[in-house]
Write a protein that holds these residues in place. Structure first.
Motif, PDB file in Angstrom:
ATOM      1  N   PRO A   1       0.825  -1.215   0.000  1.00 22.61           N
ATOM      2  CA  PRO A   1       0.000   0.000   0.000  1.00 22.61           C
ATOM      3  C   PRO A   1       0.861   1.269   0.000  1.00 22.61           C
ATOM      4  CG  PRO A   1      -0.553  -1.462   1.853  1.00 22.61           C
ATOM      5  CD  PRO A   1       0.689  -1.999   1.241  1.00 22.61           C
ATOM      6  N   PHE A   2       0.226   2.417  -0.274  1.00 22.59           N
ATOM      7  CA  PHE A   2       0.834   3.712   0.038  1.00 22.59           C
ATOM      8  C   PHE A   2       0.809   3.800   1.566  1.00 22.59           C
ATOM      9  CE2 PHE A   2       0.259   8.143   1.276  1.00 22.59           C
ATOM     10  CZ  PHE A   2       1.340   8.728   0.643  1.00 22.59           C
ATOM     11  N   ILE A   3       1.956   4.070   2.167  1.00 22.86           N
ATOM     12  CA  ILE A   3       2.030   4.025   3.638  1.00 22.86           C
ATOM     13  C   ILE A   3       2.515   5.372   4.181  1.00 22.86           C
ATOM     14  CG2 ILE A   3       3.078   2.876   5.649  1.00 22.86           C
ATOM     15  CD1 ILE A   3       3.392   0.350   3.915  1.00 22.86           C
ATOM     16  N   PHE A   4       1.763   5.909   5.132  1.00 21.62           N
ATOM     17  CA  PHE A   4       2.228   7.123   5.815  1.00 21.62           C
ATOM     18  C   PHE A   4       2.132   6.936   7.319  1.00 21.62           C
ATOM     19  CE2 PHE A   4      -1.823   8.956   7.208  1.00 21.62           C
ATOM     20  CZ  PHE A   4      -2.748   8.364   6.344  1.00 21.62           C
TER      21      PHE A   4
ATOM     22  N   ASP B   1       7.365  -9.884  10.060  1.00 21.34           N
ATOM     23  CA  ASP B   1       8.113  -9.403   8.897  1.00 21.34           C
ATOM     24  C   ASP B   1       7.260  -8.310   8.237  1.00 21.34           C
ATOM     25  OD1 ASP B   1       8.990  -9.010   6.261  1.00 21.34           O
ATOM     26  OD2 ASP B   1       9.865 -11.013   6.178  1.00 21.34           O
ATOM     27  N   LEU B   2       7.651  -7.060   8.466  1.00 28.49           N
ATOM     28  CA  LEU B   2       6.794  -5.935   8.053  1.00 28.49           C
ATOM     29  C   LEU B   2       6.649  -5.836   6.533  1.00 28.49           C
ATOM     30  CD1 LEU B   2       8.020  -3.263  10.641  1.00 28.49           C
ATOM     31  CD2 LEU B   2       5.881  -4.559  10.714  1.00 28.49           C
ATOM     32  N   LYS B   3       7.697  -6.232   5.790  1.00 31.18           N
ATOM     33  CA  LYS B   3       7.607  -6.171   4.318  1.00 31.18           C
ATOM     34  C   LYS B   3       6.587  -7.185   3.818  1.00 31.18           C
ATOM     35  CE  LYS B   3      11.940  -4.264   2.794  1.00 31.18           C
ATOM     36  NZ  LYS B   3      13.321  -4.471   2.496  1.00 31.18           N
ATOM     37  N   GLU B   4       6.673  -8.383   4.376  1.00 29.52           N
ATOM     38  CA  GLU B   4       5.733  -9.429   3.957  1.00 29.52           C
ATOM     39  C   GLU B   4       4.311  -9.049   4.370  1.00 29.52           C
ATOM     40  OE1 GLU B   4       7.433 -13.340   4.739  1.00 29.52           O
ATOM     41  OE2 GLU B   4       5.371 -14.051   4.993  1.00 29.52           O
TER      42      GLU B   4
ATOM     43  N   LEU C   1      -2.407   2.841   3.820  1.00 27.39           N
ATOM     44  CA  LEU C   1      -2.218   2.393   5.205  1.00 27.39           C
ATOM     45  C   LEU C   1      -1.666   3.542   6.046  1.00 27.39           C
ATOM     46  CD1 LEU C   1      -1.958   0.182   7.420  1.00 27.39           C
ATOM     47  CD2 LEU C   1       0.272  -0.389   6.441  1.00 27.39           C
ATOM     48  N   MET C   2      -2.400   3.849   7.128  1.00 21.24           N
ATOM     49  CA  MET C   2      -1.975   4.894   8.066  1.00 21.24           C
ATOM     50  C   MET C   2      -1.329   4.217   9.281  1.00 21.24           C
ATOM     51  SD  MET C   2      -4.544   7.579   9.840  1.00 21.24           S
ATOM     52  CE  MET C   2      -4.085   8.759  11.090  1.00 21.24           C
TER      53      MET C   2
ATOM     54  N   ALA D   1       3.114  -6.008   4.676  1.00 18.88           N
ATOM     55  CA  ALA D   1       2.636  -4.951   3.771  1.00 18.88           C
ATOM     56  C   ALA D   1       2.159  -5.563   2.448  1.00 18.88           C
ATOM     57  CB  ALA D   1       3.740  -3.926   3.543  1.00 18.88           C
ATOM     58  N   ALA D   2       2.899  -6.529   1.934  1.00 17.24           N
ATOM     59  CA  ALA D   2       2.511  -7.171   0.669  1.00 17.24           C
ATOM     60  C   ALA D   2       1.178  -7.916   0.836  1.00 17.24           C
ATOM     61  CB  ALA D   2       3.608  -8.124   0.215  1.00 17.24           C
TER      62      ALA D   2
END
Ligand SMILES: NC(=O)C1=CN([C@@H]2O[C@H](COP(=O)(O)OP(=O)(O)OC[C@H]3O[C@@H](n4cnc5c(N)ncnc54)[C@H](O)[C@@H]3O)[C@@H](O)[C@H]2O)C=CC1
Ligand SMILES: Nc1nc(O)c(N)c(N[C@@H]2O[C@H](COP(=O)(O)O)[C@@H](O)[C@H]2O)n1
Length: 232
Positions: free
Chosen positions: A4-7, A137-140, A153-154, A142-143
């Motif tokens: 996602p676009f994450i901020f 695993d934050l990358k996984e 994603l906020m 997020a995917a």
């Protein structure tokens, strides 16, 4: 993009703290900033916090304004975005406010080492996503969120999750409301804790805007990437 676009949105004191040395939540934002945060929540597909924030603050992470909730419903969405807790060891209390308040999907992201019994009880309240051996695993993650149609994603902290997301290169923009308080204390959480970067690893930001809101300042930053890797 396969995520996602994450901020990240956080409120910090003038000395960069998110809360006190006792990890007690502090009202840093004023009325207008809380309105801005509510609008960000209402526009997001999901809101994510770390387990440290749940244990310290017990947030509900709901959209507060009835108008914004209704607008989400009119657009065919749930009244709240998906609420996500990053919780490697499945420590989320079963009576957390996030389960008690508001409608909408909750997700608990756990690691493969989280206790099976606790996962089983959490499954009655939330969708469980397992990634990573000892730590999520934050990358996984997020995917996986992108695969279930979470496009925006906020991240609402805290200090350790902010570090985890930033150091994994997962953050597109950072919004910090700097309030008119000094909190102090070397153990009080700052905007980004964790291990910290070496000089060679520093992240460079681009200032998008700076706006005075009541007695504080809202800074919006774009994450450009690692300073040493940016070709300008
Ligand atoms: N002023 C503000 O805007 C906000 C303030 N806070 C404050 O921040 C404090 C909580 O911050 P922290 O204790 O740092 O907790 P945190 O909310 O950042 O949660 C940290 C936990 O996330 C989990 N986690 C799992 N996988 C991870 C990974 N790969 N990377 C990073 N973390 C991972 C770990 O169990 C870790 O202990 C509280 O005092 C709270 O009041 C929290 C949110 C917003
Ligand atoms: N934007 C902002 N300003 C402050 O002054 C704050 N203390 C926080 N805290 C964050 O909001 C969560 C509480 O959410 P609910 O009201 O329960 O929905 C808290 O856990 C922090 O993430 N934020």
């Amino acid at each position: 993009m396969d995520r996602p676009f994450i901020f990240i949105n956080s409120a910090m004191s003038a000395d960069g703290k998110l809360s006190t040395k006792e990890r007690k939540q502090v009202k840093i934002s004023g009325k207008l900033d809380f309105e801005r945060v509510d609008e960000l929540r209402a526009q997001a597909d999901a809101i994510m916090v770390g387990i440290g924030t749940v244990l310290a603050d017990d947030p509900s992470l709901t959209v507060k304004s009835p108008e914004r909730k209704n607008a989400r419903k009119a657009a065919g969405k749930s009244e709240n975005p998906v609420r996500i807790i990053v919780d490697s060891a499945a420590r989320t209390p079963l009576d957390a406010d996030i389960f008690k308040k508001g409608e909408g999907l909750r997700i608990i992201a756990v690691s493969n080492s989280a206790p099976a019994e606790k996962i089983k009880s959490l499954e009655e309240k939330a969708l469980i996503i397992k990634t990573g051996d000892l730590k999520v695993d934050l990358k996984e993650l997020a995917a996986k969120l992108k695969q279930i149609d979470i496009d925006t994603l906020m991240v609402e902290g805290g200090a350790t999750l902010n570090w985890g997301m930033l150091s994994a290169g997962l953050v597109d923009e950072v919004y910090t409301f700097v309030g008119n308080l000094i909190i102090g204390g070397k153990t009080a959480p700052t905007f980004t804790d964790g291990e910290g970067f070496t000089e060679a690893e520093l992240l460079e930001l681009e200032l998008l805007s700076a706006e005075k809101i009541e007695e504080g300042m809202l800074l919006k930053w774009k994450v450009k990437g690692k300073k040493n890797e940016i070709i300008s």
